[in-house]
Scaffold this motif. Sequence first.
Motif, PDB file in Angstrom:
ATOM      1  N   ASP A  55       0.797  -1.227   0.000  1.00 33.14           N
ATOM      2  CA  ASP A  55       0.000   0.000   0.000  1.00 33.14           C
ATOM      3  C   ASP A  55       0.832   1.280   0.000  1.00 33.14           C
ATOM      4  OD1 ASP A  55       1.068  -0.218   2.484  1.00 33.14           O
ATOM      5  OD2 ASP A  55      -0.820  -0.099   3.597  1.00 33.14           O
ATOM      6  N   VAL A  56       2.132   1.169  -0.321  1.00 37.28           N
ATOM      7  CA  VAL A  56       2.960   2.379  -0.410  1.00 37.28           C
ATOM      8  C   VAL A  56       3.639   2.405  -1.780  1.00 37.28           C
ATOM      9  CG1 VAL A  56       4.871   3.683   0.574  1.00 37.28           C
ATOM     10  CG2 VAL A  56       3.395   2.343   2.065  1.00 37.28           C
ATOM     11  N   VAL A  57       3.482   3.535  -2.486  1.00 36.40           N
ATOM     12  CA  VAL A  57       4.128   3.702  -3.793  1.00 36.40           C
ATOM     13  C   VAL A  57       5.331   4.627  -3.606  1.00 36.40           C
ATOM     14  CG1 VAL A  57       3.834   4.411  -6.188  1.00 36.40           C
ATOM     15  CG2 VAL A  57       1.881   3.483  -4.923  1.00 36.40           C
ATOM     16  N   HIS A  58       6.508   4.172  -4.041  1.00 29.89           N
ATOM     17  CA  HIS A  58       7.724   4.985  -3.986  1.00 29.89           C
ATOM     18  C   HIS A  58       8.000   5.525  -5.386  1.00 29.89           C
ATOM     19  CE1 HIS A  58       8.900   3.439   0.032  1.00 29.89           C
ATOM     20  NE2 HIS A  58       8.250   2.377  -0.389  1.00 29.89           N
ATOM     21  N   PHE A  59       8.455   6.768  -5.444  1.00 30.70           N
ATOM     22  CA  PHE A  59       8.827   7.370  -6.728  1.00 30.70           C
ATOM     23  C   PHE A  59      10.316   7.692  -6.676  1.00 30.70           C
ATOM     24  CE2 PHE A  59       4.298   8.359  -6.325  1.00 30.70           C
ATOM     25  CZ  PHE A  59       3.831   7.949  -7.569  1.00 30.70           C
ATOM     26  N   LEU A  60      11.057   7.189  -7.687  1.00 28.68           N
ATOM     27  CA  LEU A  60      12.494   7.436  -7.759  1.00 28.68           C
ATOM     28  C   LEU A  60      12.808   8.191  -9.045  1.00 28.68           C
ATOM     29  CD1 LEU A  60      13.836   3.930  -6.684  1.00 28.68           C
ATOM     30  CD2 LEU A  60      13.477   5.920  -5.254  1.00 28.68           C
ATOM     31  N   LEU A  61      13.467   9.332  -8.916  1.00 30.32           N
ATOM     32  CA  LEU A  61      13.850  10.119 -10.085  1.00 30.32           C
ATOM     33  C   LEU A  61      15.277   9.746 -10.477  1.00 30.32           C
ATOM     34  CD1 LEU A  61      12.759  12.418 -11.902  1.00 30.32           C
ATOM     35  CD2 LEU A  61      14.028  13.997 -10.465  1.00 30.32           C
ATOM     36  N   VAL A  62      15.451   9.395 -11.752  1.00 33.24           N
ATOM     37  CA  VAL A  62      16.751   8.919 -12.231  1.00 33.24           C
ATOM     38  C   VAL A  62      17.372  10.012 -13.110  1.00 33.24           C
ATOM     39  CG1 VAL A  62      17.937   7.099 -13.491  1.00 33.24           C
ATOM     40  CG2 VAL A  62      15.891   6.550 -12.179  1.00 33.24           C
ATOM     41  N   LYS A  63      18.593  10.446 -12.746  1.00 34.08           N
ATOM     42  CA  LYS A  63      19.277  11.508 -13.495  1.00 34.08           C
ATOM     43  C   LYS A  63      20.678  11.042 -13.865  1.00 34.08           C
ATOM     44  CE  LYS A  63      17.140  15.293 -10.871  1.00 34.08           C
ATOM     45  NZ  LYS A  63      17.404  16.407  -9.950  1.00 34.08           N
ATOM     46  N   ARG A  64      21.194  11.653 -14.912  1.00 39.32           N
ATOM     47  CA  ARG A  64      22.593  11.418 -15.295  1.00 39.32           C
ATOM     48  C   ARG A  64      23.349  12.717 -15.078  1.00 39.32           C
ATOM     49  NH1 ARG A  64      25.643  12.557 -19.820  1.00 39.32           N
ATOM     50  NH2 ARG A  64      27.255  11.037 -20.382  1.00 39.32           N
ATOM     51  N   ASP A  65      24.451  12.639 -14.312  1.00 37.75           N
ATOM     52  CA  ASP A  65      25.194  13.886 -14.068  1.00 37.75           C
ATOM     53  C   ASP A  65      26.236  14.112 -15.161  1.00 37.75           C
ATOM     54  OD1 ASP A  65      27.242  12.141 -13.593  1.00 37.75           O
ATOM     55  OD2 ASP A  65      27.330  12.466 -11.419  1.00 37.75           O
ATOM     56  N   GLU A  66      26.988  15.192 -15.033  1.00 39.86           N
ATOM     57  CA  GLU A  66      27.948  15.570 -16.078  1.00 39.86           C
ATOM     58  C   GLU A  66      29.062  14.542 -16.229  1.00 39.86           C
ATOM     59  OE1 GLU A  66      29.242  19.369 -14.842  1.00 39.86           O
ATOM     60  OE2 GLU A  66      27.337  20.365 -15.301  1.00 39.86           O
ATOM     61  N   SER A  67      29.387  13.840 -15.126  1.00 37.29           N
ATOM     62  CA  SER A  67      30.469  12.859 -15.209  1.00 37.29           C
ATOM     63  C   SER A  67      30.023  11.562 -15.878  1.00 37.29           C
ATOM     64  CB  SER A  67      30.995  12.546 -13.800  1.00 37.29           C
ATOM     65  OG  SER A  67      29.976  11.901 -13.048  1.00 37.29           O
ATOM     66  N   GLY A  68      28.712  11.427 -16.115  1.00 33.91           N
ATOM     67  CA  GLY A  68      28.212  10.223 -16.774  1.00 33.91           C
ATOM     68  C   GLY A  68      27.634   9.212 -15.818  1.00 33.91           C
ATOM     69  N   ALA A  69      27.695   9.501 -14.508  1.00 41.70           N
ATOM     70  CA  ALA A  69      27.130   8.566 -13.528  1.00 41.70           C
ATOM     71  C   ALA A  69      25.632   8.827 -13.374  1.00 41.70           C
ATOM     72  CB  ALA A  69      27.828   8.742 -12.182  1.00 41.70           C
ATOM     73  N   ILE A  70      24.951   7.788 -12.918  1.00 43.41           N
ATOM     74  CA  ILE A  70      23.503   7.901 -12.735  1.00 43.41           C
ATOM     75  C   ILE A  70      23.204   8.075 -11.250  1.00 43.41           C
ATOM     76  CG2 ILE A  70      21.378   6.523 -12.758  1.00 43.41           C
ATOM     77  CD1 ILE A  70      22.139   5.552 -15.479  1.00 43.41           C
ATOM     78  N   HIS A  71      22.341   9.041 -10.957  1.00 43.50           N
ATOM     79  CA  HIS A  71      21.939   9.290  -9.562  1.00 43.50           C
ATOM     80  C   HIS A  71      20.447   9.049  -9.430  1.00 43.50           C
ATOM     81  CE1 HIS A  71      25.751  10.981  -8.245  1.00 43.50           C
ATOM     82  NE2 HIS A  71      25.811  11.574  -9.426  1.00 43.50           N
ATOM     83  N   VAL A  72      20.072   8.395  -8.341  1.00 39.69           N
ATOM     84  CA  VAL A  72      18.657   8.110  -8.083  1.00 39.69           C
ATOM     85  C   VAL A  72      18.255   8.871  -6.823  1.00 39.69           C
ATOM     86  CG1 VAL A  72      16.943   6.318  -7.616  1.00 39.69           C
ATOM     87  CG2 VAL A  72      18.887   5.834  -9.110  1.00 39.69           C
ATOM     88  N   THR A  73      17.201   9.696  -6.906  1.00 41.63           N
ATOM     89  CA  THR A  73      16.738  10.449  -5.731  1.00 41.63           C
ATOM     90  C   THR A  73      15.297  10.083  -5.423  1.00 41.63           C
ATOM     91  OG1 THR A  73      16.143  12.275  -7.193  1.00 41.63           O
ATOM     92  CG2 THR A  73      18.265  12.409  -6.102  1.00 41.63           C
TER      93      THR A  73
END
Length: 1425
Positions: A373-391
């Motif tokens: 009963d809980v929905v999580h939302f994760l935003l996926v971004k790519r930074d300038e160095s090419g790594a992926i960050h999840v917030t």
Amino acid sequence: MENEPDCETVEQNLYARATDEELNKTFNLEASLSKFSYIDLDKELEFKNDLIDDKEFDIPQVDTPPTLESILNETDDEDESFVLEDPTLLNVDTIDSHSYDTSSVASSDSGDRTNLKRKKKFPDSFSLHGSVMRHSLLKGISAQIVSAADKVDAGLPTAIAVSSLIAVGTSHGLALIFDQNQALRLCLGSTSVGGQYGAISALSINNDCSRLLCGFAKGQITMWDLASGKLLRSITDAHPPGTAILHIKFTDDPTLAICNDSGGSVFELTFKRVMGVRTCESRCLFSGSKGEVCCIEPLHSKPELKDHPITQFSLLAMASLTKILVIGLKPSLKVWMTFPYGRMDPSSVPLLAWHFVAVHNYVNPMLAFCRGDVVHFLLVKRDESGAIHVTKQKHLHLCYDLINFTWINSRTVVLLDSAEKLHVIDRQTQEELETVEISEVQLVYNSSHFKSLATGGNVSQALALVGEKACYQSISSYGGQIFYLGTKSVYVMMLRSWRERMDHLLKQDCLTEALALAWSFHEGKAKAVVGLSGDVSKRKAVVADRMVEILFHCADRALKKCPDQGKIQVMEQHFQDMVPVIVDYCLLLQRKDLLFGQIYDKLSENSVAKGVFLECLEPYILSDKLVGITPQVMKDLIVHFQDKKLMENVEALIVHMDITSLDIQQVVLMCWENRLYDAMIYVYNRGMNEFISPMEKLFRVIAPPLNAGKTLTDEQVVMGNKLLVYISCCLAGRAYPLGDIPEDLVPLVKNQVFEFLIRLHSAEASSEEEVYPYVRTLLHFDTREFLNVLALTFEDFKNDKQAVEYQQRIVDILLKVMVENSDFTPSQVGCLFTFLARQLAKPDNTLFVNRTLFDQVLEFLCSPDDDSRHSERQQVLLELLQAGGIVQFEESRLISMAEKAEFYQICEFMYEREHQYDKIIDCYLHDPLREEEVFNYIHNILSIPGYSAEEKQSVWQKAMDHIEELVSLKPCKAAELVATHFAGQIETVVRKLQNQVLLFKFLRSLLDPREGIHMNQESLQISPSITEQFIELLCQFSPDQVTETLQVLECYRLEETIQITQKYQLHEVTAYLLEKKGDIHGAFLIMLERLQNKLQELTQQGESINGNFSLKDVENTTVETIALCQRNSHNLDQQQREALWFPLLEAMMTPQKLSSSAAPHLSEALKSLTMQVLNSMAAFIALPSILQRILQDPVYGKGKLGEIQGLILGMLDTFNYEQTLLETTTSLLNQDLHWSLCNLRASVSRGLNPKQDYCSICLQQYKRRQEMADEIIVFSCGHLYHSFCLQNKECTVEIEGQTRWTCYKCSSSNKAGKLSENSSEIKKGKITSSQVKVSPSYHQSKGDRPPKKATSEPVLDPQQIQAFEQLCRLYRGSSRLALIMELSQSRSGDSYRPFAGSQSGSAFTSIFQNENFQLQLAPPPVTED
């Protein structure tokens, strides 16, 4: 080697796209991208491929199949589920029960036609947002699915995939491909292959709609060419055999796909074509042995987002039963994120869904995942160095269990719960927009594939449990539309356009809700809006036009539906439900032309509707939201309120209206007739710039009764107040009753008003009229307020010549009118001179007033001949002096006149100026109204800093001179004053008080704390002689209160006090003092003598009238004497006790010698008292001694035993009762203690039962970490931990040199409320939880050895302590052990301790004396052999 799409010709499908405005606005990438859009299924696709021949499969042709556009545009009213022509077409008995999935329990009643339209919506969200979703049955596809099952034995549908084509898999291995006209384009596979491979368990169509992947229940995978219908690949070795394909998904790369099998493993499939041969390479991405994956979701990007930097990673989200993984398939395999779920319901279905959303002006993919009963939302971004960050983004907390999650656009999500209810939710606000029940769909569930029934059910119990609710393959979304696969049908859901939502409400006659929804569209506050494009102004214009149409419809409907006959109230209520809504929205849309034009004309056809309409305008006019009404409507409005006799409402309306919309002549006449003076003033001022005429008219109302000396009526008082406010507004430049006078008119109006006020005579004046009638009338009406108006005006005047002249002129007129007339009260005259004094005291004063006038006023106010209005005249003069008038008088003359007139407040004011504070005391003492305030005044002078020592000394001296007056006024206040400021001079004060009664009152207030003065007696330093003087006075004036007072007094000498009490023959007091001194025998002798005298009086009176009073007196004296003996017996030896009790007993028995001659009731009373003495002394004197003394007594000794039988039997009964009570209580306590100790032993020795098989901190099963040689610790609360985890959480306590563990969960949950309590328990050596250690090899660990005894006393284990505390908590009240300890202590002394309750001091506090003590005795438990 080359990529497959390059070699094969694939015809591209043409489709139109509709813009997604939100993403289009915020999309901000370096590359030049085309508009982000959704596929619009309203446009038909053009395929050049030949249709498959239906005759081959004997599938009946559908006559003129409906277009998808017509299906999707069907309204709910036309929504009918497909009904089979022949109910026997679908014979379930002939179908293998393992080859297809049935619908859920919630859908089991869907065959009932009455349940087909059960769409339950919550009324609150429905009224707020309307119907957000439109759902339709795809009749063509549904009919052909049923037909295929019957004609070609295709079986029931099992899976659906939607792109620009719709693919439906069946339980007998066929894949039916439909175009957007719902025509069957291809039927792929055959039932013979289906028999070999099992049911189709998963489908996937690639981006360009050229390839179809089918996964089967027995593990095979096939790839088909959707253009030609050819089988391109049949893959049987991509994953371990014997497991069903749960998911198969194309990625954005057409040569790459992902599959997930019922073993929980995930494989990457790479399609290649080498030398014309098609191959498939398989690579394991995740093994089911590490945790079973049951949901996979690759990130798909739209063609216009193909250059987005995140697409190069080819991201894949996977959900296992314990965690979420996000991995990148390119350029090399890499895990970017792991996210554990935490504990939850094992039957919940893990769900994953990707969507591109705009956050902070950048578009990035967002992953929604949920389980339960809980929905999580994760935003996926790519930074300038090419790594992926999840917030992490904001969670969505729900009150239901989810089985499907679908994005319908970047703001709106559609959730399906386990009860088969759809919930449409706005992601950003988390508001639920609509709820729809879809049990009629008879949704297909994938349970059999998760249980892998086709291959023998070789799956884990956990995966099979999740599969009970799995419906991954039955729901597919594409282009903002969601397709639901039922056992006999396919439904499509999509968002309604904004117009549809309004029309839907209108069809249901929800006009108010439709307008509210339209206004939310207009203001941009609506959710899930579709079809409203363009800039803000354009959108508002489009919505406003639609709202106008609805408003006309509302007006027509209100008139049409009006009841033709019946009560007028019913008709009014009918129109009040709708007309205010029409008016409200017309004004919100700023369409007054519409409101007062067509709509007013429509509603005017019905008189009731017209009345309701006009009444609706009132609140808008009063709040100034409606300005500029047409003259016709204004006229109708006034007439309507006139007819209803609501003239006050008319007046309030007129003063808020634009004067141009009024017929001035009509309004003025109406105002005069109905006395609407506010409205009249408003019309004169605004319409004709005439300010004086209204004043004249109002003067005519109030002047005649005032001149005649009559009392004004309430209405005339209201008129006078209006006149004052009106004059004040005109002189201040404000319009009446609201607004401002135009700036260019302000000076002119002021001059006109002043000229009017100072007129010598009014217009049309009679010969008897006195001069200055207007000023005179206002002064008579309310002097103070009129002068306040003038004072405010003088403040605003600039110091120009004309203003100064006006001020002086009006002051001269005021003096002339008031001073020369005797019909003004002192208060009114005082008000005038106070006003003048304030004006004269100003630094820039230009007024001149003759000083002799002030002397005349002083004479007038201080006239001693006139006793009437004394306080009023004094108050007026005080105000005059405080306003600055003091400078107009000679001070010595003023003081003498004030003293003569007994104006003590004036005297105080003058003495205060001259710092003669001591004289002020006389003012207070002589003023009967304020004499009690003298104490506070003296206290303030003596305690507040700022006064000199000489001033304080003079005040104190004056107080000393008047001390007798002060004491007689309030003794307690006088005593408090002396005690606070001059504690060292108490003896001086005592000497000054010659009157003995006053001295007694003063000393009682000073020394007796019960009288209200709470001072520390030691700090007062009162000598004992003064206390003894007070005691002597107390013996004189209040002898019955001496004992009570002595108990609270502190400073007195016992010997001297005893002499005083003996002097006044107060025997009880003397006995009390002797007892306090320690002379118990002396005190007893006094009480005994008193008792003997009372008994003698009693026997002499016999049955006389006073006999009853004497008997009562004897009883009281006996009780006091017994109490004296009881209080002191425990401190005496046996001989001393007998010296007290036996004389008392003898004294009681002596009068009974005359029993034969005495009255019977007297004899009985004396025997009863004797029995009371015997019972009391039995606690202190041995029973044989008492019996011996009684038998030796000559009264009883000479008689028979029968005479004393009553006494002896009574004593024996008492003894037997107490012995039985003690034995019973001891027996019950022993049984209770035995039961408690049995429970304690059982709870200490019982084994521990862990609640779970995993560590409560790291959530890993304890078996998994055995390779680390880590100990397992089990607590009695059921929690289980690795010792390493507990050590990291600092859950250890050092007790007597040994390390003890505490349960992390229990101690952390108790920390908030019981931190201090726990710390104290730890210090005492208590631990709230007990534990058992288990080493990895399951033998007794060395940490479990019994602790060495540090002291000779036994130490309980933490387990035993916890069990004992738990046992103690079962009972409310004192512990049983404490009770037994108390009993043992009380019996160990030489006497019964319970009788020592009245012992002085608190050295011994018994449990039995506790007011909450309740002995809870339980019956002994029945023991089973």
